[in-house]
Design a protein around this motif. Structure first.
Motif, PDB file in Angstrom:
ATOM      1  N   LEU A   1      57.034  37.240  73.636  1.00  0.00           N
ATOM      2  CA  LEU A   1      55.564  37.606  73.227  1.00  0.00           C
ATOM      3  C   LEU A   1      55.940  39.064  72.424  1.00  0.00           C
ATOM      4  N   GLN A   2      54.753  39.685  71.805  1.00  0.00           N
ATOM      5  CA  GLN A   2      54.987  40.878  71.258  1.00  0.00           C
ATOM      6  C   GLN A   2      53.886  41.728  71.226  1.00  0.00           C
ATOM      7  N   ALA A   3      54.520  43.078  71.525  1.00  0.00           N
ATOM      8  CA  ALA A   3      53.591  44.525  71.479  1.00  0.00           C
ATOM      9  C   ALA A   3      53.817  44.996  70.327  1.00  0.00           C
TER      10      ALA A   3
ATOM     11  N   GLY B   1      58.587  44.999  72.300  1.00  0.00           N
ATOM     12  CA  GLY B   1      57.806  46.117  72.084  1.00  0.00           C
ATOM     13  C   GLY B   1      58.445  47.157  71.366  1.00  0.00           C
ATOM     14  N   ALA B   2      59.116  47.028  70.442  1.00  0.00           N
ATOM     15  CA  ALA B   2      59.862  47.925  69.796  1.00  0.00           C
ATOM     16  C   ALA B   2      59.300  49.371  69.644  1.00  0.00           C
ATOM     17  N   PHE B   3      57.982  49.402  69.007  1.00  0.00           N
ATOM     18  CA  PHE B   3      57.235  50.328  68.794  1.00  0.00           C
ATOM     19  C   PHE B   3      55.731  50.382  69.929  1.00  0.00           C
TER      20      PHE B   3
ATOM     21  N   ARG C   1      56.104  36.836  64.885  1.00  0.00           N
ATOM     22  CA  ARG C   1      57.381  37.469  65.741  1.00  0.00           C
ATOM     23  C   ARG C   1      58.011  38.488  64.467  1.00  0.00           C
ATOM     24  N   HIS C   2      58.816  39.183  65.109  1.00  0.00           N
ATOM     25  CA  HIS C   2      59.685  40.272  64.323  1.00  0.00           C
ATOM     26  C   HIS C   2      60.910  39.153  64.034  1.00  0.00           C
ATOM     27  N   GLY C   3      61.581  39.547  63.080  1.00  0.00           N
ATOM     28  CA  GLY C   3      62.893  38.820  62.444  1.00  0.00           C
ATOM     29  C   GLY C   3      64.025  38.843  63.231  1.00  0.00           C
TER      30      GLY C   3
ATOM     31  N   THR D   1      62.354  47.782  73.720  1.00  0.00           N
ATOM     32  CA  THR D   1      61.497  48.545  72.876  1.00  0.00           C
ATOM     33  C   THR D   1      62.726  49.801  72.390  1.00  0.00           C
ATOM     34  N   ASP D   2      62.067  50.704  71.457  1.00  0.00           N
ATOM     35  CA  ASP D   2      62.938  51.661  70.637  1.00  0.00           C
ATOM     36  C   ASP D   2      62.521  53.031  71.172  1.00  0.00           C
ATOM     37  N   ALA D   3      63.346  53.857  71.528  1.00  0.00           N
ATOM     38  CA  ALA D   3      63.155  55.325  71.810  1.00  0.00           C
ATOM     39  C   ALA D   3      63.217  56.126  70.267  1.00  0.00           C
ATOM     40  N   HIS D   4      64.036  55.473  69.214  1.00  0.00           N
ATOM     41  CA  HIS D   4      64.062  56.063  67.941  1.00  0.00           C
ATOM     42  C   HIS D   4      62.853  55.590  67.146  1.00  0.00           C
ATOM     43  N   LYS D   5      62.035  54.738  67.440  1.00  0.00           N
ATOM     44  CA  LYS D   5      60.716  54.840  66.727  1.00  0.00           C
ATOM     45  C   LYS D   5      59.685  55.755  67.407  1.00  0.00           C
ATOM     46  N   THR D   6      58.916  55.285  68.207  1.00  0.00           N
ATOM     47  CA  THR D   6      57.732  56.059  68.786  1.00  0.00           C
ATOM     48  C   THR D   6      58.243  57.090  69.458  1.00  0.00           C
TER      49      THR D   6
ATOM     50  N   GLU E   1      52.689  44.167  66.223  1.00  0.00           N
ATOM     51  CA  GLU E   1      53.174  43.227  65.071  1.00  0.00           C
ATOM     52  C   GLU E   1      53.484  44.454  63.911  1.00  0.00           C
ATOM     53  N   VAL E   2      54.639  44.171  63.178  1.00  0.00           N
ATOM     54  CA  VAL E   2      55.005  45.196  62.141  1.00  0.00           C
ATOM     55  C   VAL E   2      54.007  45.413  60.988  1.00  0.00           C
ATOM     56  N   HIS E   3      53.033  44.316  60.728  1.00  0.00           N
ATOM     57  CA  HIS E   3      52.185  44.791  59.908  1.00  0.00           C
ATOM     58  C   HIS E   3      50.771  45.121  60.241  1.00  0.00           C
TER      59      HIS E   3
HETATM   60  C1  LIG Z   1      61.821  47.674  64.288  1.00  0.00           C
HETATM   61  C2  LIG Z   1      61.596  46.609  64.962  1.00  0.00           C
HETATM   62  C3  LIG Z   1      62.712  45.709  65.730  1.00  0.00           C
HETATM   63  C4  LIG Z   1      64.149  46.005  65.409  1.00  0.00           C
HETATM   64  O1  LIG Z   1      64.323  47.336  66.121  1.00  0.00           O
HETATM   65  P1  LIG Z   1      65.607  48.208  65.317  1.00  0.00           P
HETATM   66  O2  LIG Z   1      65.715  49.404  66.245  1.00  0.00           O
HETATM   67  O3  LIG Z   1      65.585  48.366  63.956  1.00  0.00           O
HETATM   68  O4  LIG Z   1      66.921  47.142  65.648  1.00  0.00           O
HETATM   69  C5  LIG Z   1      62.283  44.742  66.530  1.00  0.00           C
HETATM   70  N1  LIG Z   1      61.091  44.293  66.817  1.00  0.00           N
HETATM   71  C6  LIG Z   1      60.133  44.963  66.047  1.00  0.00           C
HETATM   72  C7  LIG Z   1      58.478  44.638  66.692  1.00  0.00           C
HETATM   73  C8  LIG Z   1      60.243  46.349  65.312  1.00  0.00           C
HETATM   74  O5  LIG Z   1      59.200  46.805  64.868  1.00  0.00           O
END
Ligand SMILES: *Cc1c(COP(=O)(O)O)cnc(C)c1O
Length: 465
Positions: free
Chosen positions: A234-236, A265-267, A185-187, A292-297, A238-240
């Protein structure tokens, strides 16, 4: 000369516009990593606060002229660190309007324009992700807060199902909630859990495979062996590795055991918006909440995460506040997130989606994936480099023979300046990660990066042998 406030404002905005476009014009040529340290930038901006004020336009000019050496070329095409998107033009310009409008967007009755735009942006996202259209979409600062918001909602909902009213009774004495997470999981999940009163030792960790995907058999075994209110994360993406959990297998197992299922599912959630990558998110719609994040993808400026919850009543139960001076309508933004006053952070997301269209969004995500695949094959063609992950999505992880050589290469890349990527540890070994997250990255950027890394590895080899 006219010293009226409105004239000051216009001149300050004109300087900001000019200096912003000048900065953006340097992106293709400037070193990606900053040339100045934090200490140097503290010097540049430090000193005691002046007694007297300064002309606003002059202040903006000062900022622009001092800032440059400490700026990272994140909006350019060759920043591959962490998982960070660029800024799509429509989203960037819309973000300027958000600041100029200064709408406090917590309340539907106070700021109808921005609340409407956010509600529509939320509906468009639910449609793109294939999630239930009645879900609540709370706009928060980022993935961390989206995870926190969803998990706070989950905690309140699973306790309510166990007959415990968290709002009235509080956490002390409540039934113990099982908080189940994957090994990779993400931190931000641990941190969200910490904010919610769950220590790291209390998390129940389920084993994952070599790409970081939770093992369904291990989840079933864990859930069979324990009982009580249950949250499964769960996770959509994984950052690595960019890997996706097998939602179609895992979610039914979790639901059989009465779980609330949350997906970080951040990205990765954005894969659902691409017909060719959608298969990665199969089953995602079965969950109970999604971050999820809009500032990522989606490549909008920072400060745009989304906490999505299947049943808005659960969001309201967790977040609606009292206060006789607050006016309630149906589902005010402040009913579904921890914040009251805030900027209209959903407006740039509306603008990016409007500008790209459904096809443009799919093409953006496909291009991130294609760039990752071509980066991986370019890197793999360099003698000594080993690509460590299956490049199913946007992440490429690689290493050299020894951890020392891998770390040295990471430092050399940043110093050389063509591209920026960041390091990591994977299964006990040092690795470097290349995250394809920006609309601005072209195939030429990938080629330039591979060429630069090839040269750096060649420079390194005689010293290492
Ligand atoms: C980037 C990320 C986060 C944290 O998102 P922030 O917008 O930096 O707070 C959480 N989970 C995953 C899987 C990420 O890639």
């Amino acid at each position: 000369m006219d010293h009226s406030g409105s004239d000051d404002r216009t001149r300050a905005l004109d300087v900001a516009h000019l200096r912003a476009t000048e900065f953006l014009a340097t992106l293709d040529d400037r070193p990606v990593w900053p040339r100045a340290s934090l200490d140097e930038m503290l010097q540049a901006f430090g000193g005691p606060l002046r007694e007297e004020g300064l002309d606003p336009a002059l202040v903006v000019e000062e900022i622009a002229s001092r800032a440059d050496p400490g700026l990272v070329a994140i909006p350019g095409g060759r920043f591959f660190g962490f998982v960070i998107g660029g800024t799509h033009p429509a989203a960037l310009a819309a973000d300027w309007l958000v600041s100029a409008w200064d709408q406090n967007s917590g309340s539907a009755s106070l700021t109808p324009t921005t609340v409407a735009m956010e509600r529509v942006a939320g509906q468009w996202m639910l449609d793109l992700f294939g999630l239930p259209d009645s879900s609540s979409v709370g706009f928060v600062t980022g993935g961390q807060m989206a995870n926190f918001t969803c998990l706070a909602t989950a905690r309140s909902a699973v306790l309510a199902r166990a007959g415990w009213d968290l709002t009235e009774q509080g956490l002390r004495g409540s039934p113990a909630v099982r908080f189940v997470v994957g090994a990779d999981r993400h931190g931000s999940i641990d941190r969200a859990a910490r904010f919610l009163g769950f220590g790291t030792n209390e998390l129940i960790v389920v084993d994952s495979d070599d790409q970081g995907r939770m093992r369904p058999g291990a989840l079933r075994k864990t859930l069979d062996e324990t009982s009580g209110p249950l949250i499964v994360c769960l996770q959509a993406g994984e950052v690595h590795t960019g890997a996706f959990d097998d939602f179609a297998s895992l979610i039914p197992i979790a639901h059989e055991h009465g779980a609330w299922v949350h997906i970080d599912g951040a990205f990765g959630l954005w894969a659902a918006a691409s017909p060719s990558l959608q298969r990665l998110t199969t089953g995602v719609e079965l969950a109970d909440s999604w971050a999820t994040d809009a500032h990522k993808t989606l490549n909008v400026p920072y400060d745009c995460g989304m906490a999505i919850v299947r049943d808005p009543a659960d969001s309201i139960a967790a977040f609606r506040t009292g206060g006789d001076y607050l006016v309630y309508t149906s589902l005010d933004p402040w009913d579904v997130t921890p914040e009251l006053s805030r900027r209209a952070r959903g407006v740039p997301a509306w603008a990016a989606m409007r500008s790209l269209g459904r096809r443009g969004i799919a093409r953006l995500i496909d291009r991130l994936h294609e760039n990752a695949v071509s980066m991986a094959s370019g890197l793999a063609s360099i003698d000594g480099i080993r690509v460590l992950n299956e490049v199913d999505y946007t992440q490429v992880m690689f290493c050299l023979d020894s951890d020392e050589a891998t770390r040295a290469l990471g430092e050399a890349v940043l110093a050389e300046g063509t591209a920026a990527l960041t390091g990591a540890a994977w299964r006990g070994r040092a690795a470097l990660r290349c995250s394809m997250s920006s609309w601005a990255t072209t195939s030429d950027d990938v080629a330039r990066t591979v060429t630069a890394i090839r040269g750096l590895v060649a420079d390194q080899t005689p010293a290492a042998s």
